[in-house]
Write a protein that holds these residues in place. Structure first.
Motif, PDB file in Angstrom:
ATOM      1  N   ALA A  94      -3.187   3.695   0.419  1.00 13.77           N
ATOM      2  CA  ALA A  94      -2.039   4.890   0.544  1.00 13.77           C
ATOM      3  C   ALA A  94      -2.757   6.031   1.725  1.00 13.77           C
ATOM      4  O   ALA A  94      -1.978   6.409   2.320  1.00 13.77           O
ATOM      5  CB  ALA A  94      -2.013   5.581  -0.809  1.00 13.77           C
ATOM      6  N   ALA A  95      -4.108   6.007   1.648  1.00 11.67           N
ATOM      7  CA  ALA A  95      -4.915   7.086   2.344  1.00 11.67           C
ATOM      8  C   ALA A  95      -6.294   6.683   2.321  1.00 11.67           C
ATOM      9  O   ALA A  95      -6.623   5.713   1.487  1.00 11.67           O
ATOM     10  CB  ALA A  95      -4.853   8.340   1.795  1.00 11.67           C
ATOM     11  N   ALA A  96      -6.978   7.056   3.637  1.00 11.00           N
ATOM     12  CA  ALA A  96      -8.315   6.601   3.565  1.00 11.00           C
ATOM     13  C   ALA A  96      -8.984   7.389   4.716  1.00 11.00           C
ATOM     14  O   ALA A  96      -8.240   7.829   5.578  1.00 11.00           O
ATOM     15  CB  ALA A  96      -8.281   5.117   4.212  1.00 11.00           C
ATOM     16  N   THR A  97     -10.236   7.343   4.842  1.00  7.66           N
ATOM     17  CA  THR A  97     -10.980   8.005   5.920  1.00  7.66           C
ATOM     18  C   THR A  97     -12.454   7.376   5.887  1.00  7.66           C
ATOM     19  O   THR A  97     -12.725   6.714   5.079  1.00  7.66           O
ATOM     20  CB  THR A  97     -11.313   9.419   5.758  1.00  7.66           C
ATOM     21  OG1 THR A  97     -11.880  10.033   6.562  1.00  7.66           O
ATOM     22  CG2 THR A  97     -12.316   9.813   4.487  1.00  7.66           C
ATOM     23  N   CYS A  98     -13.094   7.269   6.904  1.00  7.25           N
ATOM     24  CA  CYS A  98     -14.201   6.274   7.319  1.00  7.25           C
ATOM     25  C   CYS A  98     -14.990   7.355   8.317  1.00  7.25           C
ATOM     26  O   CYS A  98     -14.718   7.888   9.139  1.00  7.25           O
ATOM     27  CB  CYS A  98     -13.920   4.899   7.758  1.00  7.25           C
ATOM     28  SG  CYS A  98     -13.128   4.775   9.123  1.00  7.25           S
ATOM     29  N   ASP A  99     -16.579   7.069   8.219  1.00  9.34           N
ATOM     30  CA  ASP A  99     -17.213   7.740   9.119  1.00  9.34           C
ATOM     31  C   ASP A  99     -18.069   6.558   9.912  1.00  9.34           C
ATOM     32  O   ASP A  99     -19.225   7.300  10.514  1.00  9.34           O
ATOM     33  CB  ASP A  99     -18.014   8.862   8.592  1.00  9.34           C
ATOM     34  CG  ASP A  99     -19.190   8.096   7.280  1.00  9.34           C
ATOM     35  OD1 ASP A  99     -19.025   6.943   7.069  1.00  9.34           O
ATOM     36  OD2 ASP A  99     -19.801   8.956   6.688  1.00  9.34           O
ATOM     37  N   GLY A 100     -17.827   5.528  10.016  1.00 11.09           N
ATOM     38  CA  GLY A 100     -18.560   4.547  10.720  1.00 11.09           C
ATOM     39  C   GLY A 100     -19.554   3.669   9.685  1.00 11.09           C
ATOM     40  O   GLY A 100     -19.964   2.719   9.977  1.00 11.09           O
ATOM     41  N   GLN A 101     -19.914   4.526   8.647  1.00  8.38           N
ATOM     42  CA  GLN A 101     -20.963   3.903   7.622  1.00  8.38           C
ATOM     43  C   GLN A 101     -20.376   3.717   6.454  1.00  8.38           C
ATOM     44  O   GLN A 101     -20.560   2.727   5.694  1.00  8.38           O
ATOM     45  CB  GLN A 101     -22.285   4.752   7.626  1.00  8.38           C
ATOM     46  CG  GLN A 101     -23.282   4.535   8.628  1.00  8.38           C
ATOM     47  CD  GLN A 101     -22.835   5.641   9.535  1.00  8.38           C
ATOM     48  OE1 GLN A 101     -22.432   6.551   9.409  1.00  8.38           O
ATOM     49  NE2 GLN A 101     -23.073   5.337  11.112  1.00  8.38           N
ATOM     50  N   ARG A 102     -19.410   4.551   6.051  1.00 10.09           N
ATOM     51  CA  ARG A 102     -18.697   4.460   4.788  1.00 10.09           C
ATOM     52  C   ARG A 102     -17.067   4.683   4.919  1.00 10.09           C
ATOM     53  O   ARG A 102     -16.720   5.212   6.084  1.00 10.09           O
ATOM     54  CB  ARG A 102     -18.991   5.628   3.919  1.00 10.09           C
ATOM     55  CG  ARG A 102     -20.786   5.505   3.685  1.00 10.09           C
ATOM     56  CD  ARG A 102     -21.186   6.779   3.115  1.00 10.09           C
ATOM     57  NE  ARG A 102     -20.683   7.861   3.966  1.00 10.09           N
ATOM     58  CZ  ARG A 102     -21.161   9.429   3.739  1.00 10.09           C
ATOM     59  NH1 ARG A 102     -21.717   9.583   2.578  1.00 10.09           N
ATOM     60  NH2 ARG A 102     -20.811  10.185   4.606  1.00 10.09           N
ATOM     61  N   ALA A 103     -16.281   3.969   3.996  1.00 10.23           N
ATOM     62  CA  ALA A 103     -14.846   4.214   4.039  1.00 10.23           C
ATOM     63  C   ALA A 103     -14.555   4.528   2.661  1.00 10.23           C
ATOM     64  O   ALA A 103     -15.024   4.096   1.764  1.00 10.23           O
ATOM     65  CB  ALA A 103     -14.159   2.952   4.226  1.00 10.23           C
ATOM     66  N   PHE A 104     -13.808   5.670   2.466  1.00 12.58           N
ATOM     67  CA  PHE A 104     -13.085   6.114   1.179  1.00 12.58           C
ATOM     68  C   PHE A 104     -11.854   5.673   1.310  1.00 12.58           C
ATOM     69  O   PHE A 104     -10.802   6.181   2.121  1.00 12.58           O
ATOM     70  CB  PHE A 104     -13.333   7.708   1.003  1.00 12.58           C
ATOM     71  CG  PHE A 104     -12.646   8.379  -0.259  1.00 12.58           C
ATOM     72  CD1 PHE A 104     -13.570   7.923  -1.378  1.00 12.58           C
ATOM     73  CD2 PHE A 104     -11.626   9.003  -0.046  1.00 12.58           C
ATOM     74  CE1 PHE A 104     -12.559   8.620  -2.605  1.00 12.58           C
ATOM     75  CE2 PHE A 104     -10.866   9.469  -1.329  1.00 12.58           C
ATOM     76  CZ  PHE A 104     -11.559   9.234  -2.398  1.00 12.58           C
TER      77      PHE A 104
END
Length: 205
Positions: A94-104
Motif C-alpha cells: 500500500a505504501a513504501a519508502t527505501c534509502d538504498g539499504q533498508r525498505a519500510f
C-alpha cells in the motif's frame, strides 16, 4: 461520450455567438504549442513492477519499491541495477519508502515491516492499525508515517518501537496517494489537504 457532448455544446455556442475559440479562451490560445526539449539520460527495465512506490534519491543511487513488492536500487548516473530483491506477500504493497539499504513497507492490511535490502528475513514487523496518507519516509533513524485519520507517528528503524505520536486535525476530504512529505535537516515538512503547511521535529514530534 460525455466529453464529446460537452465539446459539441462549446463549439455550437461559439458559432451561435459569432465568436472564435480564441476569443473565448484568450488571445494566447491559438499560439503554436511548443514541446520542451527533454534529454533522456537513461532508462531502466524493472520488469513487471508497475507504478513505483517510495522513490528515494541518494547521493549516487535511486531506490524504489513497487506495488508487487519488488525493491530496486539503481545507479543514479547510468541506471545500472546495483541491487534488486523480490518479496512475497499475501497482501499488496500500500505504501513504501527505501534509502538504498533498508525498505519500510506497509501492506494493504496495515501491517508494516522493515526489510534490510539483501537479507531474507525482515528486521521487524508491526501493525499500524490505519491506512496511510501517501508515503512514509526515513528521517535519520526514525520512520515517519502519516495516517489518513490525521495521526502522525514516528517508529524506530532500529527496533520497530513507537517513539512518538501526534494527532493533526484533517479535513473530511483528503487526497490520498500523492502525498510526499519532505525531510530537511531535523524537520519533516508536509502540505496538508486542508491547505496548511506542517513542520514537525523528526525526533520529538
Amino acid at each position: 461520450m460525455i466529453m464529446n457532448r460537452i465539446a459539441l455544446v462549446l463549439v455550437g455556442s461559439a458559432l451561435l455567438g459569432g465568436c472564435s475559440g480564441s476569443a473565448d479562451f484568450g488571445d494566447d490560445f491559438d499560439r503554436e504549442w511548443v514541446d520542451g526539449n527533454i534529454e533522456q539520460v537513461w532508462e531502466a527495465d524493472i520488469g513487471s513492477s508497475g507504478w513505483g512506490l517510495g522513490l528515494s534519491l541518494g547521493e549516487d543511487s535511486v531506490c524504489t519499491v513497487s506495488s508487487d513488492a519488488q525493491i530496486y536500487v539503481l545507479a543514479l548516473a547510468d541506471g545500472q541495477k546495483l541491487q534488486s530483491q523480490f518479496l512475497d506477500f499475501d497482501e499488496s504493497v500500500a505504501a513504501a519508502t527505501c534509502d538504498g539499504q533498508r525498505a519500510f513497507i506497509v501492506l494493504d492490511d496495515a501491517s508494516a515491516l522493515l526489510q534490510a535490502i539483501g537479507e531474507d528475513a525482515e528486521r521487524w514487523q508491526v501493525n499500524l492499525g490505519r491506512s496511510l496518507l501517501g508515503e512514509p519516509l526515513f528521517a535519520g533513524e526514525n520512520i515517519i508515517v502519516f495516517g489518513a485519520d490525521g495521526t502522525i507517528e514516528a517508529w524506530s528503524a532500529n527496533s520497530g518501537l513507537l517513539l512518538w505520536e501526534h494527532t493533526q486535525q484533517v479535513s473530511g476530504i483528503r487526497l490520498e496517494g500523492f502525498f510526499r512529505p519532505l525531510q530537511v535537516q531535523d524537520n519533516v515538512y508536509a502540505g496538508l489537504p486542508s491547505g496548511d503547511l506542517l513542520a514537525i521535529a523528526a525526533e520529538t514530534g
